[in-house]
Design a protein around this motif. Structure first.
Motif, short mmCIF file in Angstrom:
data_model
loop_
_atom_site.label_atom_id
_atom_site.label_comp_id
_atom_site.label_asym_id
_atom_site.label_seq_id
_atom_site.Cartn_x
_atom_site.Cartn_y
_atom_site.Cartn_z
N PRO A 241 0.82 -1.22 0.00
CA PRO A 241 0.00 0.00 0.00
C PRO A 241 0.84 1.26 0.00
CG PRO A 241 -0.06 -1.05 2.16
CD PRO A 241 0.69 -1.97 1.26
N MET A 242 0.33 2.27 -0.70
CA MET A 242 0.97 3.58 -0.81
C MET A 242 -0.05 4.64 -0.43
SD MET A 242 2.56 3.04 -4.60
CE MET A 242 3.43 1.53 -5.03
N THR A 243 0.41 5.68 0.26
CA THR A 243 -0.46 6.76 0.72
C THR A 243 0.16 8.09 0.33
OG1 THR A 243 -1.14 5.41 2.61
CG2 THR A 243 -1.61 7.75 2.72
N SER A 244 -0.63 8.96 -0.34
CA SER A 244 -0.08 10.21 -0.82
C SER A 244 -1.11 11.33 -0.66
CB SER A 244 0.35 10.08 -2.28
OG SER A 244 1.10 11.20 -2.69
N MET A 245 -0.74 12.52 -1.16
CA MET A 245 -1.59 13.70 -1.07
C MET A 245 -1.76 14.33 -2.45
SD MET A 245 -1.41 17.32 -1.18
CE MET A 245 0.29 17.74 -0.77
N PHE A 246 -3.01 14.55 -2.84
CA PHE A 246 -3.33 15.36 -4.02
C PHE A 246 -4.37 16.38 -3.60
CE2 PHE A 246 -5.58 16.74 -7.71
CZ PHE A 246 -4.60 16.87 -8.68
N PHE A 247 -3.95 17.64 -3.57
CA PHE A 247 -4.86 18.72 -3.16
C PHE A 247 -5.53 19.36 -4.38
CE2 PHE A 247 -5.31 22.95 -0.74
CZ PHE A 247 -6.50 22.55 -0.16
N PHE A 248 -4.72 19.87 -5.30
CA PHE A 248 -5.28 20.34 -6.57
C PHE A 248 -4.19 20.42 -7.62
CE2 PHE A 248 -4.13 24.25 -4.31
CZ PHE A 248 -3.43 24.97 -5.27
N GLY A 249 -4.60 20.51 -8.88
CA GLY A 249 -3.69 20.60 -10.01
C GLY A 249 -4.44 21.17 -11.20
N PRO A 250 -3.82 21.20 -12.38
CA PRO A 250 -4.47 21.81 -13.54
C PRO A 250 -5.74 21.10 -13.99
CG PRO A 250 -2.42 20.70 -14.15
CD PRO A 250 -2.46 20.76 -12.66
N ASN A 251 -5.94 19.88 -13.55
CA ASN A 251 -7.17 19.16 -13.88
C ASN A 251 -8.27 19.37 -12.83
OD1 ASN A 251 -5.42 17.63 -12.11
ND2 ASN A 251 -6.90 15.97 -12.23
N ASP A 252 -7.95 20.07 -11.74
CA ASP A 252 -8.90 20.12 -10.61
C ASP A 252 -8.60 21.36 -9.76
OD1 ASP A 252 -10.74 19.52 -8.68
OD2 ASP A 252 -9.54 17.99 -7.70
N ARG A 253 -9.02 22.53 -10.25
CA ARG A 253 -8.78 23.78 -9.52
C ARG A 253 -10.07 24.50 -9.14
NH1 ARG A 253 -4.19 26.33 -8.85
NH2 ARG A 253 -5.43 28.20 -8.57
N LYS A 254 -11.19 23.93 -9.41
CA LYS A 254 -12.46 24.67 -9.32
C LYS A 254 -12.79 25.15 -7.91
CE LYS A 254 -15.02 20.26 -9.27
NZ LYS A 254 -13.84 19.40 -9.43
N ASP A 255 -12.28 24.50 -6.88
CA ASP A 255 -12.64 24.86 -5.51
C ASP A 255 -11.50 25.55 -4.75
OD1 ASP A 255 -15.17 23.73 -5.79
OD2 ASP A 255 -14.43 21.74 -5.25
N PHE A 256 -10.44 25.95 -5.44
CA PHE A 256 -9.25 26.39 -4.73
C PHE A 256 -8.83 27.79 -5.16
CE2 PHE A 256 -9.23 21.78 -5.12
CZ PHE A 256 -9.24 21.42 -3.78
N ASP A 257 -8.75 28.68 -4.17
CA ASP A 257 -8.26 30.04 -4.39
C ASP A 257 -6.86 30.10 -3.78
OD1 ASP A 257 -7.94 32.70 -4.85
OD2 ASP A 257 -9.42 33.39 -3.38
N ASP A 258 -5.85 29.88 -4.59
CA ASP A 258 -4.49 29.69 -4.10
C ASP A 258 -3.52 30.28 -5.11
OD1 ASP A 258 -1.88 28.29 -3.40
OD2 ASP A 258 -3.20 27.35 -1.91
N PHE A 259 -2.43 30.90 -4.62
CA PHE A 259 -1.47 31.49 -5.54
C PHE A 259 -0.66 30.45 -6.30
CE2 PHE A 259 1.32 30.57 -2.00
CZ PHE A 259 2.57 30.35 -2.57
N ARG A 260 -0.65 29.22 -5.80
CA ARG A 260 0.14 28.17 -6.43
C ARG A 260 -0.67 27.46 -7.52
NH1 ARG A 260 1.28 25.26 -0.79
NH2 ARG A 260 -0.97 25.70 -0.76
#
Length: 486
Positions: A241-260
Motif C-alpha cells: 500500500p501507498m499513501t499520498s496527497m493530491f490537493f489540486f492541479g491543472p485538472n482540478d482547480r475549481k474549488d481552490f483560491d491559491d497562488f500556487r
C-alpha cells in the motif's frame, strides 16, 4: 511476551537466523490479538505537536556512529500520535542485542515534566547514509507510526509513504491499521551499499514478518520479503500500500483560491498491467469518495508518481513539490488475479494524505495459512523502466459552457519526435458521454504533442474516459484513463 523476554534477557544473546522473525510472526498469529502497549508516563501522555517536535534525538548518539560505518540509525521518542511501544534490536554476528531506550540520548523542550528513566521503548527510527555527498550521512528513510514508512532518493525531499499492509480500506466497517511492533537491524559491514531491516507486524486480523533490504542512491530501492499469517480470512487485503496527497492541479482547480498552480505529492497512478498495457490515471480531489479498480493478472508494476518536476508548476519555495519522490512497486513472482485499487478521498487541507493505492488479491487470504509475497519498491524520480511509449505529462480541464468540458492532454516521448503528424490520431472514448472536436497536434513549445477534445457532461454524475495516440491503429502512447466527477 517473546519480545519482552528478549529485551529482559541477561544470559547469552539469542541467535538470529533467516527464519527468526517469520517464526515469531507465525507464533504470534496462533495467539489472540493483544492491543499495542500505549502506556506512557503522565508527562508524555498528552503532548501537543510543538512539544513532541521539541524532543530531539542526539545525533552523536546514533547507532554505529562511533564505528564509522556507512549507515547510522537515530530513534524517535514516544508521545503525541506515536504512543505505541516499538522494540528495536541490533543483529551483529548472528546475535540479537536489544537496543534500550535511554532518556539521556534525547534533548527535551521546556515545559515537559520528568519521568523515570525506565526503558519505555521507542516510537520508530530513521536510517542515515552518505547519499548526496560522501562526507555526510543524509536521512534516507523513516519507519514511524503504525506500519508506515517512507524514503527518498538523492536530491529529494519527503513526500508519500508506504505501509506494511492495508486491511479493509474503504469498507463500511472501518479500516484496520496493522502496526510494526518490533524491528531487527542487521549491523552493516564496512563499505556496505545496503542495510537489512526485519520487522514484525501485528493486527487484529493477522501477523506478518518483513525483510527489507534498503539500497540508497539515485533511486532508493527496498527489496521486500513478506510472510503473512492471517488469524481470520481477510477479504480486503491491500499489498504494497501507498499513501499520498493530491490537493489540486491543472485538472482540478475549481474549488481552490491559491497562488500556487498545483499542490500535490503525487499527480498520477501508473500501471504496467499483465496484458502489456501501460496506463496513466491522473489523480483528483473529488467531492465524494471515489474508488477505482484496475483488474489484472500478474501485474508488471504500479505506483503513485510525481511526473511534474518543474518548480514553475508549483511556485512553492518551502514545500518543493517538484522534489517529492515517486514510488513504484515491482512485484516479483506471480501475484495471480486481483486488482490495483485506487482510493481518492475528499480533503480541504493539504496536510491530509487523501490518496491510497495497493494491490488487492481476488481471493481472500485464508486464515491459519502462510502467504508469501515478494516485491521491490523504487523511491525516486520515475519508474525504473519507463518504457518506449509516449507518456502523458499534464492533464488540463476547463469549461466550455455549462454542458461541456475541454480536456487538454500533453504528451512527451522520443517516439513522437520523428513521427509523421499525418499518420497520428487521437483515440478517445467515454462511457455514456459524447466526445467531439478531437485534435491531435505537435506542441512546438514542449517538443511533445497535444491531444485535446470536448466531452459533454450535462446530467452526468461520473464519466469514465480513455485516450491514447495511435499511428496506423497501433498505440504510440500509454493509455490515459480518467474519472470525471462534478
Amino acid at each position: 511476551m517473546l519480545l519482552r523476554a528478549a529485551q529482559a534477557q541477561t544470559g547469552p544473546a539469542q541467535t538470529f537466523s533467516p527464519s527468526y522473525v517469520r517464526e515469531l510472526a507465525r507464533a504470534l498469529a496462533a495467539k489472540s490479538f493483544a492491543p499495542p502497549d500505549e502506556k506512557l508516563p503522565d508527562a508524555l501522555k498528552d503532548l501537543n505537536y510543538d512539544q513532541y517536535r521539541s524532543i530531539r534525538f542526539a545525533p552523536e548518539k546514533a547507532l554505529w556512529r562511533d564505528e564509522k560505518l556507512p549507515f547510522e540509525v537515530q530513534f524517535f521518542h514516544r508521545g503525541f500520535f506515536y504512543k505505541n511501544r516499538v522494540d528495536i534490536f541490533q543483529v551483529a554476528n548472528r546475535s540479537v542485542i536489544p537496543i534500550p531506550y535511554r532518556r539521556d540520548d534525547f534533548s527535551f523542550g521546556e515545559g515537559l515534566g520528568q519521568w523515570p528513566k525506565a526503558d519505555i521503548g521507542f516510537a520508530g527510527f530513521r536510517i542515515h547514509a552518505p547519499m548526496n555527498r560522501p562526507d555526510y550521512h543524509d536521512e534516507v528513510c523513516v519507519f514511524l507510526g503504525a506500519s508506515y514508512f517512507r524514503a527518498i532518493a538523492k536530491g529529494q525531499t519527503y513526500g508519500l509513504s508506504a505501509r506494511g499492509l492495508a486491511i479493509d480500506t474503504g469498507e463500511g466497517k472501518g479500516e484496520e491499521f496493522p502496526v510494526f511492533k518490533a524491528f531487527w537491524l542487521e549491523k552493516p559491514v564496512p563499505n556496505a551499499s545496503s542495510i537489512v531491516v526485519h520487522a514484525l507486524l501485528d493486527s487484529k486480523s493477522a501477523a506478518a514478518s518483513y525483510r527489507f533490504t534498503i539500497r540508497p542512491g539515485q533511486s532508493t530501492v527496498f527489496d521486500v520479503e513478506m510472510a503473512l499469517y492471517p488469524r481470520v480470512d481477510i477479504e480486503h487485503a491491500g499489498l504494497a500500500p501507498m499513501t499520498s496527497m493530491f490537493f489540486f492541479g491543472p485538472n482540478d482547480r475549481k474549488d481552490f483560491d491559491d497562488f500556487r498552480p498545483a499542490v500535490h505529492d503525487s499527480d498520477g497512478l501508473a500501471i504496467f498491467n499483465g496484458r502489456s498495457e501501460q496506463l496513466w490515471r491522473p489523480l483528483n480531489n473529488p467531492h465524494d469518495l471515489q474508488v477505482s479498480s484496475f483488474a489484472d493478472v500478474n501485474p508488471g508494476g504500479f505506483g503513485l508518481m510525481q511526473r511534474e518536476r518543474n518548480f514553475l508548476a508549483y511556485q512553492d519555495l518551502e514545500s518543493n513539490f517538484e522534489k517529492r519522490p515517486s514510488l513504484w512497486c515491482e512485484p516479483i513472482g506471480n501475484w495471480g488475479e486481483g486488482a490495483v485499487k485506487l482510493f481518492e478521498i475528499p480533503t480541504k487541507e493539504e496536510v491530509h494524505d487523501n490518496i491510497v493505492a495497493f494491490w488487492q488479491p481476488k481471493q481472500p487470504l485464508i486464515a491459519k495459512s502462510e502467504h508469501i509475497f515478494t516485491y521491490r519498491l523504487h523511491w525516486g524520480p520515475d519508474a525504473p523502466k519507463p518504457g518506449a511509449l509516449a507518456r502523458f505529462t499534464r492533464t488540463g480541464i476547463g469549461s466550455r459552457g455549462d454542458d461541456s468540458k475541454l480536456f487538454v492532454l500533453e504528451l512527451m516521448g522520443d517516439e513522437l519526435k520523428a513521427i509523421d503528424a499525418k499518420t497520428v490520431k487521437g483515440v478517445v472514448t467515454a462511457e455514456k458521454a459524447e466526445i467531439k472536436n478531437i485534435v491531435t497536434q505537435p506542441n512546438p513549445m514542449t517538443g511533445g504533442w497535444r491531444l485535446s477534445f470536448q466531452c459533454s457532461v450535462k446530467g452526468q454524475a461520473a464519466i469514465e474516459l480513455r485516450a491514447f495516440l495511435a499511428q496506423n491503429e497501433a498505440p504510440v502512447s500509454e493509455v490515459w484513463t480518467y474519472r470525471w466527477t462534478p
